[in-house]
Structures are given as C-alpha cells and as structure tokens.
Design a protein around this motif. Structure first.
Motif, short mmCIF file in Angstrom:
data_model
loop_
_atom_site.label_atom_id
_atom_site.label_comp_id
_atom_site.label_asym_id
_atom_site.label_seq_id
_atom_site.Cartn_x
_atom_site.Cartn_y
_atom_site.Cartn_z
N PRO A 31 -27.27 40.19 33.12
CA PRO A 31 -28.39 39.22 33.05
C PRO A 31 -28.18 38.24 31.90
O PRO A 31 -27.76 38.61 30.81
CB PRO A 31 -29.62 40.10 32.81
N ILE A 32 -28.47 36.97 32.17
CA ILE A 32 -28.31 35.90 31.18
C ILE A 32 -29.59 35.09 31.12
O ILE A 32 -30.49 35.25 31.94
CB ILE A 32 -27.10 34.99 31.52
N THR A 33 -29.63 34.18 30.13
CA THR A 33 -30.81 33.31 29.96
C THR A 33 -30.84 32.26 31.06
O THR A 33 -29.83 31.64 31.36
CB THR A 33 -30.78 32.63 28.59
N LYS A 34 -32.00 32.07 31.65
CA LYS A 34 -32.15 31.10 32.75
C LYS A 34 -32.19 29.69 32.19
O LYS A 34 -32.90 29.41 31.22
CB LYS A 34 -33.42 31.40 33.52
N VAL A 35 -31.42 28.77 32.78
CA VAL A 35 -31.46 27.34 32.45
C VAL A 35 -32.56 26.70 33.28
O VAL A 35 -32.50 26.71 34.51
CB VAL A 35 -30.10 26.66 32.71
N GLU A 36 -33.57 26.15 32.62
CA GLU A 36 -34.76 25.64 33.30
C GLU A 36 -34.55 24.31 33.99
O GLU A 36 -35.27 23.97 34.91
CB GLU A 36 -35.93 25.53 32.32
N SER B 193 -22.87 27.79 31.75
CA SER B 193 -24.28 28.19 31.70
C SER B 193 -24.53 29.46 32.50
O SER B 193 -25.52 30.15 32.26
CB SER B 193 -25.16 27.06 32.20
N ASP B 194 -23.66 29.76 33.52
CA ASP B 194 -23.85 30.96 34.33
C ASP B 194 -22.86 32.06 33.92
O ASP B 194 -22.38 32.81 34.75
CB ASP B 194 -23.67 30.61 35.81
N ARG B 195 -22.53 32.12 32.65
CA ARG B 195 -21.65 33.17 32.11
C ARG B 195 -22.35 33.86 30.94
O ARG B 195 -23.12 33.23 30.21
CB ARG B 195 -20.32 32.58 31.62
N CYS B 196 -22.07 35.14 30.78
CA CYS B 196 -22.61 35.87 29.65
C CYS B 196 -21.78 35.57 28.40
O CYS B 196 -20.79 34.83 28.45
CB CYS B 196 -22.63 37.37 29.94
N SER B 197 -22.18 36.13 27.28
CA SER B 197 -21.50 35.84 26.02
C SER B 197 -20.05 36.33 26.01
O SER B 197 -19.21 35.80 25.29
CB SER B 197 -22.26 36.49 24.86
N GLN B 198 -19.71 37.35 26.85
CA GLN B 198 -18.35 37.86 26.89
C GLN B 198 -17.44 37.05 27.80
O GLN B 198 -16.22 37.14 27.70
CB GLN B 198 -18.36 39.32 27.36
#
Length: 469
Positions: free
Chosen positions: A435-440, A450-455
């Motif tokens: 799960p990642i932060t949603k771009v509004e 924007s659709d990738r996690c921190s890793q």
C-alpha cells in the motif's frame, strides 16, 4: 434602441438605488494589473447577450472584477473572473459563471472602507468547478489590486450618486473633572472603557491583517500549484518525447539487426557455394593436368562465367526482395490511408445523426438554464458545456484528461492507481502490492514513480543500479 435607453437611464437607476439604501453592481476590466474599462452591470448584461461587442478585447481572455458598491462608494463584495471574446469582440456565448451567487457565498476579504468584503477568487471559491475560470488579485506589490479598485471608485467615473453617512450624534456624557478629591476608584470605570475601546480596535485591525495574510497565502499556494502543474506537464512532454525516441531507436536497431542477419546468411551460403565450386575446380584441374592448355583455359573461362553468373543471380534476387518489400510497404500505407478516411467519414456521419436527434433537446435544456455536471472519481464536479457534450459521451476519460491538461493514457494510469493505491512494481512475474499514498490529482501523478513504494521508486532503483555498476 433598448441599449440606448439603458445607457441614458444609467444615472436614474443609480440615484434610485442610492436613495433606497441598496448597492450598485459594476464590472471593471483589467490588463496587466491596470484598469482598462468599467461599466454598470446592466451594460455588462448587454455585452453578455451579444447586443454590443468590445472590439478592443477581440480574440482575448480578459480578467475582470464584479463589484457591489454601497452609497458611499465602498466595495462590499467582489468576484474576480475571466471572460473570453471572439475575433469580432463579442462575449463567449458559453460563459455561465454565476457572479451574484459567488458574491453572496464569498469568503472574508480585506476591508476597503465599509468593513470586511465578501471575496471570491481562484484561491477561495465556493463552487469548485468554477475555480479554474477565476483569477487571484495582486497583493505582493504596491499598489495592490484592491487599492487600485478603491482609488478608481473614489474617482467615480461611473457617475454614481454618493450619499454621505448621517453624522452620529452622541449624547454628552458627564465627564468627571479631576480634582484633588477625585479618588482612584472613581477614575477606574473611565479607564476600563478606554481600554475596552482600544482592545476592540486592536482586535478589528488584527482580524483585518489576518484576513489579508490568509488571502495572500492562498494566492501564493495557487500560484505555486499552477507552477508545479506546469513543470509536471513539461516533464511529461519531455519524458514522452524521450520514450518515443528510445522506442524508435530500438525499432531501427532491431530492423538493422534483422537485415544484417539476412545478408550474413546469404553471404555465408554464397561463400559455401564458391568454396564447393573452387574445390570442384581444383579437382578438375588436378585431373586435367595432362590435358592440353586450351582445355585448361576453357575450364578456367567456364568457371569464371559460372562464378559471375552466380554472383549476378544472387544480387538480382536480393534486389528483387528489396523491391517487393518496398511495394508491400507502399500498398500497406495506401490501405491505412483508406481505412483512416473511412473511419473519419463514419465519425462525421455518426456526429451528424446524433446532432439531428439530440442536439435540439440539449439546446432547449441549455436555454432553460440546465447545466450538465459530471462526476469523476477523485476529482471535483466537472461542468460540461452543451457543445462539448457529444465529445464527453464519445470518450469521457479522453474529455476529462483534456480538460485537466493531461494525456488520456496518463489519466487512465492515475485512475487505476487512485482506485487501488498499491505498488505496481513487478517482482518475479508478480506485483509488489505494498500500500502506498494515494495521489489525489492526475496532474501530480508520475508513472513508474507515484505508483511505487519507497523500496521500488525511481530514486531507489537508480541508486541500486549505480551500486551494482
């Protein structure tokens, strides 16, 4: 003739409103933060009805301000909007901003002489789908837009009737006279009243400063957001251009490799044939050593002719293959052009059929004041003008992407991310799914980042590649 009567009765209208204690509505136009034209609201309605045009604004998108003015020439409400004009100076007939409604629902603005005004602009708008059609006043340079408006109204070039406020008659108070017998206990009530008055004045000034700073902060945020969106659009265009060049280079490389491989196979086959023929010739020469010189020369000449014929045949075959390939490409381009023309003709016929059946009903609905509003996931309500309704029905995602200044493919990628905000990096034929932060907003979405996690974001993968290198 109705417009002439309207202009002649302008003074009578303002006089009647001033005597009744009502406010006057006016419109002023700006250019480079300077006032270029001002008029009363009835004149502006004539411009909107295309009864008259403004030739000096032909082909422009002009910033303007709707004002409500009291009998002392003080502003009580303001709406900062934009109005487009065609090549003949007539107002855009699809313009439908409810100025009076926005003025009634405006947020707190600065004090321009009659208390805090109601203000609607790009950074603070009660109706979100009209926000992109508004603009922000200039507050970071002197004189500000509000100061220019106040100074313009004081000059009263509109000829408004000014009614001075009635003087407030205060009852004479028994002010105690200080004397030797005046005690500190008797002076305390007067000091408390003065202190309370000073505190009230200070609170009013503080509230006015806070409102002004809030408006300035909102304006700066709006400008920063527009700048970021502009940078995003520039980045996406450059990234798309680089991706296209990269794809074309890869395709050209693959084509060159394929052609090179075919030529190599042909040359190897020819070399093998020549080698076999040379061995056969050597065997013939060895067997014919005792034959006369003429026979040897004849064999050599025959071998040379056969070799030349073989080379000519191979060359002709290769040329024929290339010519056939060019002919195939030419016919394919002709077929594609014909298909494109048929598709365009079908779309035109479909649009004509739709227009004949539903356009009359849509026009009647638009004339009745009905506005078409669409809802898109993650976005504000979207107002769809009547002329654009068929384009929206044909491709809702394409229309929304165009209205918000992004590509349709980018909007669809953002929509998939918005509906399921998880990391989409592929690991061993599977998706990460973290799960990642949603771009509004679609304008803030960057594919593969924007659709990738921190890793698995771009920066981390780039750093890992550098370490491996």
């Amino acid at each position: 003739m109705p417009l002439l009567l309207l202009l002649n009765n302008k003074t009578a209208i303002t006089d009647e409103w001033a005597r009744a204690g009502m406010t006057t509505e006016a419109i002023i136009f700006f250019a480079d933060n300077h006032v270029t034209k001002e008029m009363l609201y009835p004149e502006f309605e004539a411009v909107l009805d295309r009864v008259v045009g403004i030739s000096e604004f032909a082909g422009q998108q002009v910033p303007a301000v709707y004002l409500r003015i009291d009998a002392q020439l003080n502003v009580t409400a303001a709406v900062f909007f934009r109005l487009g004009f065609d090549g003949r100076g007539n107002a855009d007939n699809s313009w439908n901003i409810p100025l009076q409604h926005l003025a009634d629902k405006g947020a707190r603005g600065p004090d321009l002489g009659a208390g805090v005004i109601k203000l609607s602009c790009r950074s603070q708008c009660a109706v979100s789908w009209h926000q992109r059609e508004l603009w922000d006043p200039v507050t970071d340079s002197k004189p500000t837009t509000f100061e220019k408006i106040a100074a313009l109204l004081k000059r009263n070039r509109l000829g408004l009737t000014v009614i001075e406020p009635e003087p407030v008659v205060q009852a004479q108070q028994n002010i105690p006279v200080l004397s030797e017998q005046f005690s500190a206990g008797q002076a305390a009530p007067a000091n408390d009243a003065v202190r309370k008055q000073l505190q009230d004045d200070f609170k009013q000034r503080q509230a006015a400063l806070l409102d002004e700073q809030k408006l300035r902060i909102a304006t700066l945020k709006s400008e920063a957001r527009e700048h970021v969106e502009k940078l995003h659009r520039h980045y996406r265009s450059e990234a798309a251009a680089l991706a296209l060049k990269h794809s074309e280079a890869l395709q050209a490389l693959a084509n060159e490799k394929s052609i090179s491989r075919r030529y190599k196979e042909t040359l190897e086959a020819q070399a093998q044939n020549l080698h076999d023929e040379r061995e056969q010739f050597q065997q013939n020469v060895t067997a014919a050593k005792n034959i006369e010189t003429q026979q040897v020369a004849a064999l050599e000449q025959k071998f040379a002719e056969e070799l030349r014929a073989t080379v000519d045949t191979a060359t002709a075959e290769l040329k024929e293959m290339l010519e056939m390939r060019e002919v195939e490409l030419f016919y394919r381009e002709e077929q594609l052009g014909s298909l494109r023309e048929e598709i365009s003709q079908l779309r035109t016929e479909r649009q004509a059929l739709l227009s004949d059946g539903g356009d009359k009903l849509l026009s009647r609905l638009a004339q009745a004041g009905i506005t078409f509003v669409a809802y898109q996931p993650g976005l504000d309500h979207l107002s769809v003008p009547q002329p654009d309704l068929f384009a929206y029905l044909e491709s809702p995602s394409g229309y929304v992407a165009e209205r918000y200044g992004v590509d349709q493919s980018l909007y669809e990628q953002w929509l998939a991310h918005y509906q399921l905000p998880v990391c989409r990096h592929k690991v061993d034929d599977s998706v990460c799914g973290e799960p990642i932060t949603k771009v509004e907003r679609p304008a803030d979405f960057i594919p593969n980042d924007s659709d990738r996690c921190s890793q698995h974001d771009f920066a981390t993968l780039h750093a890992d590649k550098k370490e491996q290198a």
